[in-house]
Scaffold this motif. Sequence first.
Motif, PDB file in Angstrom:
ATOM      1  N   MET A 223      80.921 128.912   2.365  1.00 31.25           N
ATOM      2  CA  MET A 223      80.972 127.853   1.348  1.00 31.25           C
ATOM      3  C   MET A 223      81.333 128.420  -0.017  1.00 31.25           C
ATOM      4  SD  MET A 223      77.690 125.454   2.349  1.00 31.25           S
ATOM      5  CE  MET A 223      77.990 124.369   0.948  1.00 31.25           C
ATOM      6  N   SER A 224      80.729 129.550  -0.388  1.00 36.97           N
ATOM      7  CA  SER A 224      81.021 130.136  -1.703  1.00 36.97           C
ATOM      8  C   SER A 224      82.460 130.632  -1.770  1.00 36.97           C
ATOM      9  CB  SER A 224      80.044 131.274  -2.009  1.00 36.97           C
ATOM     10  OG  SER A 224      80.217 132.360  -1.118  1.00 36.97           O
ATOM     11  N   GLN A 225      82.961 131.218  -0.674  1.00 38.45           N
ATOM     12  CA  GLN A 225      84.355 131.670  -0.652  1.00 38.45           C
ATOM     13  C   GLN A 225      85.302 130.493  -0.851  1.00 38.45           C
ATOM     14  OE1 GLN A 225      84.284 135.357  -0.844  1.00 38.45           O
ATOM     15  NE2 GLN A 225      85.948 135.133   0.602  1.00 38.45           N
ATOM     16  N   ALA A 226      85.050 129.396  -0.123  1.00 36.68           N
ATOM     17  CA  ALA A 226      85.915 128.219  -0.229  1.00 36.68           C
ATOM     18  C   ALA A 226      85.866 127.629  -1.636  1.00 36.68           C
ATOM     19  CB  ALA A 226      85.490 127.176   0.803  1.00 36.68           C
ATOM     20  N   ALA A 227      84.664 127.557  -2.215  1.00 38.79           N
ATOM     21  CA  ALA A 227      84.520 126.987  -3.557  1.00 38.79           C
ATOM     22  C   ALA A 227      85.219 127.844  -4.604  1.00 38.79           C
ATOM     23  CB  ALA A 227      83.037 126.837  -3.896  1.00 38.79           C
ATOM     24  N   LEU A 228      85.082 129.167  -4.510  1.00 38.91           N
ATOM     25  CA  LEU A 228      85.674 130.062  -5.501  1.00 38.91           C
ATOM     26  C   LEU A 228      87.193 130.137  -5.375  1.00 38.91           C
ATOM     27  CD1 LEU A 228      83.045 132.948  -5.419  1.00 38.91           C
ATOM     28  CD2 LEU A 228      83.464 131.362  -7.300  1.00 38.91           C
ATOM     29  N   LEU A 229      87.712 129.981  -4.162  1.00 39.79           N
ATOM     30  CA  LEU A 229      89.158 130.063  -3.967  1.00 39.79           C
ATOM     31  C   LEU A 229      89.883 128.799  -4.417  1.00 39.79           C
ATOM     32  CD1 LEU A 229      89.464 131.885  -0.528  1.00 39.79           C
ATOM     33  CD2 LEU A 229      90.342 132.677  -2.723  1.00 39.79           C
ATOM     34  N   THR A 230      89.177 127.679  -4.454  1.00 39.82           N
ATOM     35  CA  THR A 230      89.831 126.414  -4.796  1.00 39.82           C
ATOM     36  C   THR A 230      89.353 125.822  -6.111  1.00 39.82           C
ATOM     37  OG1 THR A 230      88.162 125.132  -3.591  1.00 39.82           O
ATOM     38  CG2 THR A 230      90.100 125.867  -2.348  1.00 39.82           C
ATOM     39  N   GLY A 231      88.131 126.182  -6.540  1.00 41.78           N
ATOM     40  CA  GLY A 231      87.562 125.565  -7.732  1.00 41.78           C
ATOM     41  C   GLY A 231      87.084 124.149  -7.495  1.00 41.78           C
ATOM     42  N   LYS A 232      86.966 123.738  -6.225  1.00 41.06           N
ATOM     43  CA  LYS A 232      86.583 122.363  -5.895  1.00 41.06           C
ATOM     44  C   LYS A 232      85.113 122.219  -5.540  1.00 41.06           C
ATOM     45  CE  LYS A 232      91.209 121.281  -4.103  1.00 41.06           C
ATOM     46  NZ  LYS A 232      91.981 120.876  -2.900  1.00 41.06           N
ATOM     47  N   GLY A 233      84.327 123.284  -5.662  1.00 39.87           N
ATOM     48  CA  GLY A 233      82.911 123.198  -5.356  1.00 39.87           C
ATOM     49  C   GLY A 233      82.648 123.031  -3.875  1.00 39.87           C
ATOM     50  N   ALA A 234      81.492 122.406  -3.559  1.00 37.27           N
ATOM     51  CA  ALA A 234      81.090 122.254  -2.159  1.00 37.27           C
ATOM     52  C   ALA A 234      82.070 121.401  -1.368  1.00 37.27           C
ATOM     53  CB  ALA A 234      79.690 121.639  -2.090  1.00 37.27           C
ATOM     54  N   GLY A 235      82.816 120.534  -2.053  1.00 29.97           N
ATOM     55  CA  GLY A 235      83.764 119.676  -1.357  1.00 29.97           C
ATOM     56  C   GLY A 235      84.869 120.437  -0.655  1.00 29.97           C
ATOM     57  N   ALA A 236      85.102 121.696  -1.067  1.00 31.95           N
ATOM     58  CA  ALA A 236      86.166 122.482  -0.441  1.00 31.95           C
ATOM     59  C   ALA A 236      85.885 122.743   1.032  1.00 31.95           C
ATOM     60  CB  ALA A 236      86.334 123.809  -1.182  1.00 31.95           C
ATOM     61  N   VAL A 237      84.600 122.744   1.420  1.00 35.05           N
ATOM     62  CA  VAL A 237      84.237 123.040   2.806  1.00 35.05           C
ATOM     63  C   VAL A 237      84.704 121.936   3.746  1.00 35.05           C
ATOM     64  CG1 VAL A 237      82.299 123.609   4.335  1.00 35.05           C
ATOM     65  CG2 VAL A 237      82.250 124.317   1.961  1.00 35.05           C
ATOM     66  N   THR A 238      84.877 120.734   3.225  1.00 29.02           N
ATOM     67  CA  THR A 238      85.299 119.617   4.079  1.00 29.02           C
ATOM     68  C   THR A 238      86.803 119.629   4.345  1.00 29.02           C
ATOM     69  OG1 THR A 238      85.594 118.163   2.158  1.00 29.02           O
ATOM     70  CG2 THR A 238      83.412 118.214   3.182  1.00 29.02           C
ATOM     71  N   ASP A 239      87.525 120.517   3.675  1.00 33.77           N
ATOM     72  CA  ASP A 239      88.975 120.621   3.864  1.00 33.77           C
ATOM     73  C   ASP A 239      89.252 121.644   4.959  1.00 33.77           C
ATOM     74  OD1 ASP A 239      91.724 121.107   3.719  1.00 33.77           O
ATOM     75  OD2 ASP A 239      91.781 120.773   1.551  1.00 33.77           O
ATOM     76  N   SER A 240      89.763 121.182   6.091  1.00 36.55           N
ATOM     77  CA  SER A 240      90.000 122.077   7.224  1.00 36.55           C
ATOM     78  C   SER A 240      91.024 123.158   6.890  1.00 36.55           C
ATOM     79  CB  SER A 240      90.466 121.279   8.443  1.00 36.55           C
ATOM     80  OG  SER A 240      91.664 120.569   8.149  1.00 36.55           O
ATOM     81  N   ASN A 241      91.993 122.839   6.037  1.00 34.77           N
ATOM     82  CA  ASN A 241      92.997 123.840   5.660  1.00 34.77           C
ATOM     83  C   ASN A 241      92.367 124.977   4.860  1.00 34.77           C
ATOM     84  OD1 ASN A 241      95.161 122.465   6.865  1.00 34.77           O
ATOM     85  ND2 ASN A 241      95.425 121.165   5.053  1.00 34.77           N
ATOM     86  N   VAL A 242      91.441 124.621   3.972  1.00 34.17           N
ATOM     87  CA  VAL A 242      90.757 125.646   3.180  1.00 34.17           C
ATOM     88  C   VAL A 242      89.913 126.534   4.088  1.00 34.17           C
ATOM     89  CG1 VAL A 242      89.040 126.054   1.383  1.00 34.17           C
ATOM     90  CG2 VAL A 242      90.739 124.246   1.089  1.00 34.17           C
ATOM     91  N   LEU A 243      89.155 125.915   4.997  1.00 40.60           N
ATOM     92  CA  LEU A 243      88.326 126.702   5.915  1.00 40.60           C
ATOM     93  C   LEU A 243      89.181 127.624   6.776  1.00 40.60           C
ATOM     94  CD1 LEU A 243      85.610 124.179   7.162  1.00 40.60           C
ATOM     95  CD2 LEU A 243      85.320 126.119   5.621  1.00 40.60           C
ATOM     96  N   ARG A 244      90.324 127.119   7.216  1.00 45.81           N
ATOM     97  CA  ARG A 244      91.212 127.958   8.027  1.00 45.81           C
ATOM     98  C   ARG A 244      91.707 129.149   7.214  1.00 45.81           C
ATOM     99  NH1 ARG A 244      94.799 124.510   8.955  1.00 45.81           N
ATOM    100  NH2 ARG A 244      96.311 125.215   7.393  1.00 45.81           N
ATOM    101  N   ASP A 245      92.064 128.894   5.958  1.00 43.62           N
ATOM    102  CA  ASP A 245      92.530 129.985   5.105  1.00 43.62           C
ATOM    103  C   ASP A 245      91.432 131.023   4.880  1.00 43.62           C
ATOM    104  OD1 ASP A 245      95.028 128.906   4.852  1.00 43.62           O
ATOM    105  OD2 ASP A 245      94.621 127.897   2.944  1.00 43.62           O
ATOM    106  N   VAL A 246      90.196 130.553   4.651  1.00 45.56           N
ATOM    107  CA  VAL A 246      89.080 131.470   4.403  1.00 45.56           C
ATOM    108  C   VAL A 246      88.788 132.320   5.637  1.00 45.56           C
ATOM    109  CG1 VAL A 246      86.596 131.593   3.974  1.00 45.56           C
ATOM    110  CG2 VAL A 246      88.019 130.068   2.603  1.00 45.56           C
ATOM    111  N   LEU A 247      88.742 131.680   6.801  1.00 47.81           N
ATOM    112  CA  LEU A 247      88.353 132.382   8.026  1.00 47.81           C
ATOM    113  C   LEU A 247      89.508 133.130   8.675  1.00 47.81           C
ATOM    114  CD1 LEU A 247      85.965 129.707   9.566  1.00 47.81           C
ATOM    115  CD2 LEU A 247      85.361 131.800   8.345  1.00 47.81           C
ATOM    116  N   ASN A 248      90.738 132.914   8.207  1.00 49.19           N
ATOM    117  CA  ASN A 248      91.869 133.669   8.743  1.00 49.19           C
ATOM    118  C   ASN A 248      91.889 135.101   8.227  1.00 49.19           C
ATOM    119  OD1 ASN A 248      93.066 131.965  10.522  1.00 49.19           O
ATOM    120  ND2 ASN A 248      94.563 131.128   9.091  1.00 49.19           N
ATOM    121  N   GLN A 249      91.116 135.372   7.198  1.00 52.84           N
ATOM    122  CA  GLN A 249      91.059 136.713   6.641  1.00 52.84           C
ATOM    123  C   GLN A 249      90.050 137.564   7.426  1.00 52.84           C
ATOM    124  OE1 GLN A 249      93.376 137.272   4.201  1.00 52.84           O
ATOM    125  NE2 GLN A 249      93.875 135.173   4.795  1.00 52.84           N
ATOM    126  N   ASN A 250      89.818 138.780   6.948  1.00 57.49           N
ATOM    127  CA  ASN A 250      88.867 139.678   7.619  1.00 57.49           C
ATOM    128  C   ASN A 250      87.476 139.074   7.716  1.00 57.49           C
ATOM    129  OD1 ASN A 250      90.846 141.554   7.968  1.00 57.49           O
ATOM    130  ND2 ASN A 250      90.149 142.943   6.362  1.00 57.49           N
TER     131      ASN A 250
END
Length: 575
Positions: A223-250
């Motif tokens: 959640m913190s990675q998604a929020a910091l990468l987008t600046g959208k706060g907790a709402g970023a976790v609901t975006d499947s594209n953001v989660l995919r980008d976060v988890l595609n890394q190491n």
Amino acid sequence: MLRGWEYDWTLPQSCPTRRKREHMSRIARQLVAALAILVGVLALGTTAASAHATLESSSPADGQSVLTSPSEIRITFSEAVTTISGGLSVLNADGKTVGTGNSEIVGGRTLVAPISETLSDGTYVATYRVLSADGHPVSGSILFGVGNEALDRSAQPSSSGDRLWEIIGGISRFIMYLAALVAAGVAFFLAFIHDRAEDRWRIVPFVRIGSILALFSAIGIVMSQAALLTGKGAGAVTDSNVLRDVLNQNLGWSLALLMIGLAAVHLSTDISKKVVSQSLALYGGLAVTVSFAVWGHATELSPEAISLAANAIHATAAALWLGGLVGLVMVLSLRTPETVRSTAGIIGRFSLMAFWSVIALTIAGLTLTITGSDANLNSILTTTWGQLVLAKIGLTLIVALIAAWNRRTLVPSLTSPTENTNELAVRWATLLRTIRTEAVLLVAVLALTAIVVNVPPARTAVVAKTDRVDITQRVDTGNVQLSVDPAIVGPNTVSVRYTDGTGQPVNVANSMSIEFSQPSAGLEPITRQVPASEPGVFVIQGNELSIPGTWTITIAVRTSDFTEQRTSFEVPVRR
């Protein structure tokens, strides 16, 4: 006791069971208080931490005013970065977004965003969000102006939202490290150190609760990675594209390995067959500790293979030591000194494991310190990363000394024959106290580790610190400071600041003339006109410093209709 027709179920004060319960309750309260203090320290440390890829230069430079609208924004970092659900955006002084094209990375380290419209005169903020090569979000902004107007500093965006998510991410990392290492270490203790007596079921919850806490902490990290990468706060976790980008890394591979390992150590406590239980505890624990090495500093330090191996060994040794301490504290708390003969085997096996864990921890820790600082003692002593590492080493050394005293003095005294039960009870209580102290200090070491992973390694910080040249001279109006960053051949940011005797800015002129020359190389002055970005401050960025050597930089301002103030600086520029 009977009171009338009712029975009083309260245990007498002298009852051993009641005393043990009160003792365990007091220990639990102390541990909760210590954990709360550590989390508070961790939160403070996280807000002060820096990102791993640091901004080296930008065009326009931070604080620079340019006469015409730029066609693009370029930001160069100290290490490789990628754009994931972020990139670069430009806002005007009213907070409205101006037209920019798609951001891209050029040369691995430079973020470039074209500006699709002509910017009118005024102040602008370019905000960037990228992912550094070691998997940590990097965000920030630069302020620049168009035209001759002074910069409006109030246009700088607030970063309070990012600070909150940095704290959440730091605390989540700490809890995940602590819970996962305790779960893996206690599972190993139960499988290889414990004598499989019935009190093992009082220790098993540490594995199960630790696994669950680590799982929820991992969610907090995502959640913190998604929020910091987008600046959208907790709402970023609901975006499947953001989660995919976060988890595609190491991070994705790290968490997958962690979950597999936690599942294995959890299962190891339910298996009655010793060989299967030991296999699950061993290989599951290794999966847990190796997962910490595949995301973070170790992936960027060189040589990479040595760094990854040292990180995995470091985490494994910490898990064995900390988990073993937790298991032994529980054994000594649940048993009485009279059982010392049957418990001696557990104490002896733990002592041997702790001895080799300390050796492995020391070797791996020194290796990581050397790779993280390029074996530069000065960088260790003068950077935040180095000072935190020294604090970790100091605490670990204290724990090692306590462990050595236990191994050489207390443990032999417990297993040696004695008829004095009071003396035996004192030795037992002393061992229990020292082991608790070891465990608390190791938790403090883990808290420092959670801060260290959010701070640039010493070698990165020192390069950023030593490249810049700052020179100050006295002039009629007070002081003038010249800063050249990074003072190497190629693009440089030159900042000039006029101040009075108290350090306050002096509005000497609306524009400044600056000359770059290198007489020894036959280079005649290159002259540029620079508007003031704010009262007394002038910033220019360019490629004027094109060859190495000592450059003469002369600045001239008209302080009145008839007076020109000229100041010259000798600036070394390296290749």
